[in-house]
Design a protein around this motif. Structure first.
Motif, short mmCIF file in Angstrom:
data_model
loop_
_atom_site.label_atom_id
_atom_site.label_comp_id
_atom_site.label_asym_id
_atom_site.label_seq_id
_atom_site.Cartn_x
_atom_site.Cartn_y
_atom_site.Cartn_z
N ILE A 29 -45.85 -3.08 70.00
CA ILE A 29 -46.87 -1.92 70.25
C ILE A 29 -48.21 -2.33 69.43
N VAL A 30 -49.42 -1.90 70.11
CA VAL A 30 -50.73 -2.25 69.48
C VAL A 30 -51.53 -1.02 69.70
N ASP A 31 -51.59 -0.34 68.40
CA ASP A 31 -52.35 1.01 68.46
C ASP A 31 -52.82 1.28 67.28
N ASP A 32 -54.09 1.80 66.91
CA ASP A 32 -54.63 2.10 65.74
C ASP A 32 -54.38 3.47 65.17
N MET A 33 -53.55 4.08 66.01
CA MET A 33 -53.33 5.59 65.62
C MET A 33 -51.81 5.58 65.04
N PRO A 34 -51.69 5.94 63.85
CA PRO A 34 -50.15 5.82 63.06
C PRO A 34 -49.41 6.86 63.79
N ASP A 35 -49.76 7.98 64.40
CA ASP A 35 -48.68 9.08 64.98
C ASP A 35 -48.26 8.57 66.19
#
Length: 329
Positions: A29-35
């Motif tokens: 998973i590549v995402d800059d949002m921790p939630d």
């Protein structure tokens, strides 16, 4: 609820037994949002996946140097290297180009959707994220990707090697055996393109293919110990083109061959590159697999050859190819 027999007594368990790690699909998973990372990680972990995370495109590409996931969930909008450019760079990696990429985006305009497919994505989901939908899509895409991988392995085990071309003649994908033979008969060529001599022959035959129904003349390339024959095949029900490669060995019949050790086609390819001095990372990029998979093949090769070191395996391979004595370490 599952039933488990312990010491001849039947007991009930609310949770199913855990799946072996080797059989669990790996999702990056590549995402800059921790939630978002937390929400997706929990959902995928509960559904039996191994989850890896990266908070930006650069670190995602770095992780792909160490492990090849079964699928990548990629946020389209991130600071720095955005998802579209990250996907484009992933598709340039030989070890990860085959991994399906699913975009996660709030951008639903046609131009953004089209761009995602143009850089190599196979699907997209819109935000806000619906975990159950994503888990279902991930499972479907991983199943399809594994079926494709199995099909390629079957093709690789056949006498012919295969290079699949697009309608414009550009290579889409190729089997590991095709990569090995191209390197052998067209040394120092760019692995991402067809060798110039082969491309020239292909361009001429594409013109002939449109003008005549007569069989096309194959391209024959002679090497030090073999002869490579390349034929162009056209799908009768579509515009797809395929290059079929077949090697004829010119080694003297009294030379002892590696077939005696019952190596699989993949193991033979790996051993051939080891004998050329390639590292696990190099072999992974050439054959389109992860360095971990290369190492697993080497473990089997050592057992079958009866050796304990990389140098001993390489020496034995060279001796069997040229009929010279091997000095094993």
């Amino acid at each position: 609820m599952t039933r488990t027999i312990l010491d001849d007594h039947l007991t009930l368990s609310a949770d199913p037994p855990p799946r072996p790690l080797a059989s669990r699909p790996v999702v990056l998973i590549v995402d800059d949002m921790p939630d978002n990372l937390a929400l997706l990680s929990d959902a995928l972990d509960e559904s039996g996946h191994i989850v890896l995370v990266a908070t930006d495109g650069a670190s995602a590409i770095q992780r792909l140097g160490y492990i090849t996931p079964d699928l990548i969930l990629l946020d389209a909008v991130m600071p720095g290297l955005d998802g579209f450019e990250t996907c484009r760079r992933i598709k340039l990696l030989a070890s990860a180009a085959h991994v399906p990429v699913v975009f996660m985006t709030g951008l639903t305009e046609t131009e953004h959707v089209v761009r995602g497919f143009q850089v190599g994505g196979i699907d997209y989901v819109t935000k806000p994220i619906q975990p159950l939908e994503i888990v279902a899509r991930v499972a479907a895409h991983i199943k399809t990707a594994r079926m494709m991988s199995q099909a390629r392995d079957v093709i690789d085990a056949a006498a012919h090697a295969v290079i699949v071309l697009g309608i414009d003649g550009a290579p889409l994908w190729q089997t590991g055996k095709a990569s090995f033979w191209l390197e052998k008969y067209f040394p120092r060529s760019d692995q991402r393109k067809l060798p110039p001599q082969l491309q020239f022959w292909l361009n001429e035959n594409l013109v002939l293919l449109r003008q005549t129904q007569q069989p096309l003349q194959p391209l024959v390339i002679s090497g030090d110990d073999g002869e490579l024959t390349i034929n162009l095949s056209k799908n009768t029900q579509s515009a797809e083109l395929t290059l079929l490669l077949e090697e004829k060995s010119l080694v003297l019949p009294n030379a002892v061959q590696l077939e005696d050790y019952r190596l699989t086609p993949r193991e033979t390819d790996v051993l051939a590159w080891v004998s050329k001095g390639k590292t696990n990372r190099d072999i992974a990029e050439i054959l389109g697999m992860s360095p971990r998979t290369v190492n697993k093949h080497l473990e089997h090769i050592y057992i079958k050859l009866g050796v304990e070191t990389r140098a001993a395996a390489a020496a034995l391979a060279i001796s069997r190819q040229y009929g010279t004595p091997a000095t094993l370490q």
